[in-house]
Write a protein that holds these residues in place. Sequence first.
Motif, PDB file in Angstrom:
ATOM      1  N   CYS A 123      15.976 -26.713 -83.787  1.00  0.00           N
ATOM      2  CA  CYS A 123      15.090 -27.832 -83.442  1.00  0.00           C
ATOM      3  C   CYS A 123      13.850 -27.297 -82.717  1.00  0.00           C
ATOM      4  O   CYS A 123      13.984 -26.626 -81.694  1.00  0.00           O
ATOM      5  N   GLU A 146      11.868 -28.876 -81.022  1.00  0.00           N
ATOM      6  CA  GLU A 146      11.635 -29.656 -79.796  1.00  0.00           C
ATOM      7  C   GLU A 146      12.535 -29.164 -78.652  1.00  0.00           C
ATOM      8  O   GLU A 146      12.046 -28.836 -77.581  1.00  0.00           O
ATOM      9  N   CYS A 203      17.571 -33.493 -85.557  1.00  0.00           N
ATOM     10  CA  CYS A 203      18.293 -32.813 -84.477  1.00  0.00           C
ATOM     11  C   CYS A 203      19.391 -33.716 -83.944  1.00  0.00           C
ATOM     12  O   CYS A 203      19.134 -34.858 -83.563  1.00  0.00           O
ATOM     13  N   HIS A 232      15.055 -35.381 -82.709  1.00  0.00           N
ATOM     14  CA  HIS A 232      13.747 -35.002 -83.253  1.00  0.00           C
ATOM     15  C   HIS A 232      13.815 -34.875 -84.783  1.00  0.00           C
ATOM     16  O   HIS A 232      14.795 -34.373 -85.327  1.00  0.00           O
TER      17      HIS A 232
HETATM   18 ZN   LIG Z   1      16.352 -31.255 -80.578  1.00  0.00          ZN
END
Ligand SMILES: [Zn+2]
Length: 325
Positions: free
Chosen positions: A235, A237, A252, A257
């Motif tokens: 991920c 993020e 995710c 995300h």
């Molecule tokens: Zn994530």
Amino acid sequence: MIEKNRDFPREITVLRTILRRFSLNPQMHAELESKLSRKLAGYKGEKELDYHISQIDHARFHIFHDLRIPHNNTHFQIDSLLISDTFMLVIDSKNYAGTLDFYPEFNYLLQTWNGIEKVYPDPILQTRTQAAQLKSFLIKHHFTPPPIEFIVSISNSQAIIRNPGNSHEVRMRVCKTPAVAYKIQSFNDKYQNEVLSIKEIRKMTKLLLKSHEPYIPDIPSMHLPMNQVHKGVQCPECGEIGMKRIYGNWVCKKCGHLSKEAHIAALRDFFIIYGPAITSRQFSEFLNIFSIHQSKRLLSALELDSTGSTKGRIYTPGKNFQLWE
Ligand SMILES: [Zn+2]
């Protein structure tokens, strides 16, 4: 003019990939973390050097940031090289902190930092050696080298430079990075005779750019636990590995995300860890994609180079895939 910019060090990318993707024992993890932070500090110092070099009169100089040239079965590396029609200058950047006592007569540098003493090889000698290797490389390629000067640039603003033997060599060759422009000027004043024609400089530039080989750490020789690789899409993020492909998106499971392109970074990690070649089966396995057809679709959308028949097709990065930062 700038003939070559400094690239982001591939070694840093490789170290970050290893630290993200491998389960390492605590000792190895700590070693690689500390290596990474040394490399990042070194890169920061080099970027600062670039900034101060950018302050000089560019019209007079051909500037190369970060060259690594194969020569006599090894490589020599130059942090920054300046070529003018009267001389050349090799600059080495060091980011050592603390108090630095230079002992060029004994070929070492004593660092005292937080009460701990550490001995390093003499950076003046190291840089002199780089200049000598450059000279020998140019002679081998049928150039008559101009005078080659060299200096050591200390980038850490907190560092204290000391010269206990009152050596002329230290006074002449070592300075803080912000003083580099003045050092360049003093060599510029010293060398007045034109010894290189524009044509020769152009030929030399071509040779140096063509010969440059960026350093990439050799993963197989690092004794990494190759059976301890975290597979899956990471991920972008939150860093969690294991995104799922749902209706054209990577999702995710930890932070929710969504990403359309998170598989590209995973493929980059694969190439860095296992080398620059992958089959669609390996791609499926590494990214945890259950459908081989979906793997093939994602791979072909990336416009990689490929060889072999449909079944055993091998994909390599090619010019459309940016492997390095
Ligand atoms: Zn994530």
